[in-house]
Scaffold this motif. Structure first.
Motif, PDB file in Angstrom:
ATOM      1  N   ASP A 130       0.856  -1.171  -0.066  1.00  0.00           N
ATOM      2  CA  ASP A 130      -0.036   0.114  -0.178  1.00  0.00           C
ATOM      3  C   ASP A 130       0.837   1.207   0.077  1.00  0.00           C
ATOM      4  N   ASP A 159       2.706   4.713  -2.709  1.00  0.00           N
ATOM      5  CA  ASP A 159       2.567   5.250  -4.143  1.00  0.00           C
ATOM      6  C   ASP A 159       3.770   4.778  -4.849  1.00  0.00           C
ATOM      7  N   SER A 173       0.962  -2.025  -6.436  1.00  0.00           N
ATOM      8  CA  SER A 173       0.029  -1.414  -5.686  1.00  0.00           C
ATOM      9  C   SER A 173      -1.160  -1.002  -6.538  1.00  0.00           C
ATOM     10  N   ASP A 174      -2.472  -0.801  -5.566  1.00  0.00           N
ATOM     11  CA  ASP A 174      -3.508  -0.380  -6.446  1.00  0.00           C
ATOM     12  C   ASP A 174      -3.929   0.890  -5.703  1.00  0.00           C
ATOM     13  N   GLN A 175      -3.801   1.904  -6.674  1.00  0.00           N
ATOM     14  CA  GLN A 175      -3.731   3.202  -6.088  1.00  0.00           C
ATOM     15  C   GLN A 175      -5.010   3.850  -6.601  1.00  0.00           C
ATOM     16  N   LYS A 176      -5.919   4.260  -6.208  1.00  0.00           N
ATOM     17  CA  LYS A 176      -7.210   5.032  -6.757  1.00  0.00           C
ATOM     18  C   LYS A 176      -7.617   4.492  -7.981  1.00  0.00           C
ATOM     19  N   GLY A 177      -7.528   2.913  -7.811  1.00  0.00           N
ATOM     20  CA  GLY A 177      -8.321   2.125  -8.840  1.00  0.00           C
ATOM     21  C   GLY A 177      -7.373   1.880 -10.082  1.00  0.00           C
ATOM     22  N   LYS A 178      -6.190   2.247 -10.070  1.00  0.00           N
ATOM     23  CA  LYS A 178      -5.117   1.943 -11.091  1.00  0.00           C
ATOM     24  C   LYS A 178      -3.894   1.302 -10.600  1.00  0.00           C
ATOM     25  N   LYS A 233      -4.563  -0.227 -15.855  1.00  0.00           N
ATOM     26  CA  LYS A 233      -6.123   0.231 -15.388  1.00  0.00           C
ATOM     27  C   LYS A 233      -6.790  -0.844 -14.912  1.00  0.00           C
TER      28      LYS A 233
END
Length: 871
Positions: A776, A778, A802-807, A853
């Motif tokens: 988790d 950036d 990592s999954d950052q804001k759906g990306k 995406k």
């Protein structure tokens, strides 16, 4: 022996032989269409060798700046790969213009080497011309016999036309040559292989140092040889190679000619010369190319897209690319080396000191521009190479890179060559021709014949004095184009419409018929000395008399902007210097654009001074002083500025506002107060050494200040109508920075905790420390953690996602030792893993990133990563 002393010894020696020491000619050729650059010391004496002029002195000596990067003498691709080829180099030389010949030239060369420099004659070899049947030339027996006086016959070797017949180019003075080679190998190496077997075999320690050319022929355009009016001597000795010999080095780059530059490169790039072959080549390329570019700029040649300027740009871009690729430098840095070069060589070549600031500014601008192209282009090229099957890249792909992204085709070919690949040049040329054809098709127009209504009326421009008048149409025609559709071109017997020219756009307006019908004039141009008015339709009564009316508002706005360009030109020369020259302009009714020659970005303070100067002239309310039909020579004598590249007739129009006097055919205000105010909107680079200012006046300036006032009121309102909005904004910025630091601290602590957890999860797979994990964090934090772990864990293969804001974000780190040992490449691996997250990426062999995406594909990508350890 230091290089400066060595240069001085050479010149002093030949001065003692009654030679006149002359300064080096410019490296950039200006008066010889057969050459772009001075490629040999004899270039500046060519007219003497041809017998077209008589020199004041028949014996000459100097140290000449030379550049060999184009044409027959092209060393560019060898530079950096070995230790003795250069682009720019100094050539120590002595010349006899119809005076002495082979006897003295050979004797003095031997004397200088053996008696003055104390070079061991047992390390020397000489070559003579063996003859050439095609040219009908026999072996140079005379030179052979002369050398026998000084050196044993087993050290006199025969050389072919390539090595021992010197020609400046495809045409010009030429003749047989005798080279002196030196063997600087160790005694142990000499015992294994004789030096004579290594002469002219590109051995780095058995090198040619001095070339004695016996100039006696002139190569004609048809390839034949013709005797020169007299026999001459032209010698050239590589200064850098001689320094290597005298300083006991094994490389030109290890001498004091290059080491100050190399040490500065090490400091700036945080690299170490001698650490690896790739790094060494890159540093040598940069050190060499810096000299070539700086000397060219100092001699007046700026980088450009054609001719000599293109060659200089290509050299500089090659240096940038080596720094980018092998030293990992992603920002301009070569310009920082200019001062070192200037300090080192400025005494011998004072033009370097005089133009050092220009060199620095031009190089930095070129670096900034090319860095953007390079980073994007190299990434795309790498992807193209990986997808290429076989060893030849499609010319169509290369053209896409060239056409869409501006990536140089010669650089593409060079990179492919380094990877053992080739480019399909024929395909590239096909695509290039297709593009040219498309451009031609887009510009195609169909033009009907002129319909002549009146032949007795002669067109006259009256637009300086009148904005409306009665006119008749003398002829018209229909024109169709893909760009503008169907238009009509009209010619009048006289016209108030100003045609596009001198940077000013053409007038707009309308024709009014007697019945009130209106035909709009959408543009005015000049063609074949006639003023053409463009309209979308014809009048109802084509043969009638019309009222021609110019759009006065647009004309006045354009006139204000045109006068402002004259005042701007005056301001630039006053504030920046007399070197400023206008290079182009656009005078629109909405704004003005002014291009000018200047060596660097105009500072904010200078821009303020320029604005202040122009507005001072506006507020002085200076009247226009216009003089028409002034003889050109008289106008120049009166101090008028004639713009470079403009064509002027025998008589000209002078426009004067106070001390601003220019030759100009455009329209102007009657008083500078009509401009109202001058405001600069932007200043930028158009090309190396060419700057551009865009500005506004009159209504546009009023609208600008109205908008800014409204924006200020809105901001003030957001700040609760603070009495000091500037202080309020600064307080907000300070508070924001404080909070940002706190957030960064928290993220750093979070990353530190995660790093510990990750380190504990690392496992060994086939002798490699491996970890593929979702975190988790950036992108920046992932990179920091990856490099920290890389510094703590040997042989690490790490993939973090990592999954950052759906990306989805993904990074791959591989220890450099693994990259070499197991031939792993993070850039290639991340591109493959990126497919699982429906994205792409790239980077370097040891670290690369990808974005996508589809975060749901992260688990599959991480599982796939371990296969690289087990395959």
């Amino acid at each position: 022996m230091k290089s400066q002393e060595l240069r001085s010894k050479f010149l002093s020696f030949f001065e003692s032989k009654q030679h006149q020491i002359v300064p080096s000619a410019p490296m950039v050729m200006k008066n010889d269409p057969t050459l772009l650059f001075t490629n040999a010391g004899m270039n500046q004496f060519k007219e003497y060798f041809l017998g077209n002029a008589n020199p004041k002195h028949t014996r000459l000596t100097d140290s000449q700046k030379c550049l060999r990067v184009s044409g027959k003498h092209n060393d560019l691709e060898e530079v950096g790969k070995d230790t003795y080829h250069h682009t720019m180099f100094e050539m120590l030389g002595n010349w006899s213009i119809g005076d002495y010949f082979k006897d003295e030239a050979i004797a003095w060369a031997w004397e200088f080497f053996v008696d003055i420099l104390k070079i061991d004659k047992d390390n020397l070899y000489v070559t003579i011309f063996e003859g050439d049947k095609n040219d009908g030339l026999e072996k140079d027996q005379e030179a052979y016999d002369l050398w026998k006086r000084h050196i044993s016959e087993d050290r006199i070797l025969l050389g072919n036309k390539k090595d021992n017949f010197w020609e400046m180019g495809d045409q010009g003075p030429c003749g047989p040559a005798s080279e002196i080679h030196i063997d600087i190998r160790s005694d142990e190496e000499k015992a294994k292989v004789s030096g004579k077997d290594l002469v002219n075999e590109d051995h780095p320690q058995v090198v040619e140092v001095w070339n004695l050319v016996f100039m006696q022929y002139n190569r004609m355009a048809n390839g034949s040889l013709k005797d020169l009016p007299a026999k001459h001597i032209d010698t050239g000795m590589g200064f850098e190679r001689l320094a290597m010999v005298m300083q006991g080095k094994q490389s030109n780059y290890d001498t004091d000619v290059f080491m100050p530059i190399i040490k500065e490169i090490e400091t700036i790039t945080n690299s170490t010369y001698g650490s690896s072959e790739e790094v060494d080549i890159a540093i040598r390329v940069i050190a060499d190319h810096l000299r070539a570019v700086c000397f060219a700029i100092a001699d007046g040649q700026l980088p450009s897209n054609n001719g000599a300027g293109y060659v200089i740009r290509r050299i500089l871009r090659r240096a940038i690319r080596y720094g980018f690729t092998f030293l990992n430098i992603k920002e301009p840095f070569i310009y920082k080396l200019v001062n070192v070069l200037s300090d080192q060589m400025g005494e011998a070549f004072p033009e370097l000191k005089k133009q050092s600031q220009l060199c620095e500014n031009v190089i930095k601008e070129e670096e900034n521009s090319f860095m953007k192209t390079l980073e994007q282009g190299l990434s795309l090229l790498e992807q193209m190479i990986e997808s290429t099957k076989g060893q030849e890249m499609s010319g169509k792909k290369a053209f896409e890179l060239y056409d869409t992204f501006g990536f140089p085709i010669d650089l593409t070919a060079l990179i492919l060559e380094e990877k053992g690949m080739s480019l399909n040049n024929k395909e590239f040329e096909v695509e290039l021709q297709k593009q040219k054809q498309r451009s031609r098709s887009a510009a195609e127009t169909s033009t009907e014949d002129w319909v002549v209504l009146r032949e007795d009326d002669v067109e006259e421009f009256i637009g300086y004095d009148h904005l409306k008048t009665d006119v008749k149409i003398t002829k018209y025609r229909k024109v169709k184009s893909k760009k503008d559709g169907e238009l009509f071109q009209l010619v009048f017997n006289l016209t108030p419409f100003y045609p596009e020219g001198g940077g000013q756009i053409g007038d707009k307006g309308y024709l009014e018929e007697s019945n009130g019908n209106v035909v709009h004039i959408i543009d005015t141009k000049k063609e074949n000395n006639q003023i053409i008015h463009l309209a979308k339709n014809l009048p109802q009564n084509i043969e009638g008399v019309f009222k021609a009316i110019v759009n006065e508002d647009l004309r006045n706005k354009a006139a204000a902007n045109h006068t402002a360009t004259h005042l701007l030109h005056q301001a630039l020369r006053r504030i920046l210097g007399d070197h400023v020259e206008q290079k182009g302009s656009l005078v629109h009714d909405q704004y003005l654009r002014f291009d000018f020659a200047h060596f660097g970005k105009v500072t904010e303070d200078e821009l303020k001074e320029i604005e202040k100067f122009v507005n001072a002239r506006i507020y002085e309310q200076i009247n226009l002083d216009e003089k028409r039909n002034v003889p050109f020579d008289d106008a120049i004598k009166e101090g008028a500025t004639a713009l470079f590249g403009e064509k002027y007739g025998d008589t000209v129009r002078m426009i004067q506002f106070g001390e601003s006097v220019e030759l100009c055919g455009g329209t102007h205000v009657s008083n500078t107060s009509d401009i109202w105010h001058f405001k600069i909107l932007s200043e930028s680079a158009v090309a190396s050494g060419i700057r551009r200012i865009e500005a506004i006046t009159r209504d546009a300036a009023k609208d600008y200040f109205t908008e800014k006032t409204q924006q200020f009121d809105a901001i003030k309102k957001l700040l609760n109508n603070a009495k000091d909005p500037e202080k309020s904004v600064k307080d907000l910025q300070a508070e924001n920075n404080k909070l940002k630091k706190q957030i960064d601290q928290l993220l750093s602590e979070k990353a530190g905790n995660i790093k510990g957890d990750l380190k504990a999860k690392i496992k060994e797979v086939n002798g490699v420390h491996f970890l593929a994990e979702k975190v988790d964090l950036d992108a920046n934090a992932i990179k920091d953690v990856a490099f920290q772990l890389g510094g703590e864990v040997e042989n690490l293969f790490l993939v973090l996602a990592s999954d950052q804001k759906g990306k989805a974000l993904m990074s791959c780190y591989i220890s450099k030792d693994l990259v070499k040992e197991k031939e792993l490449n993070a850039g290639q691996i991340i591109r493959e893993l990126g497919k699982h997250i429906q994205g792409g990426g790239g980077g370097q062999p040891f670290f690369a990133t990808a974005g996508g995406k589809n975060p749901e594909g992260i688990a599959q990508a991480l599982a796939e990563a371990e296969k690289y350890m087990t395959s």
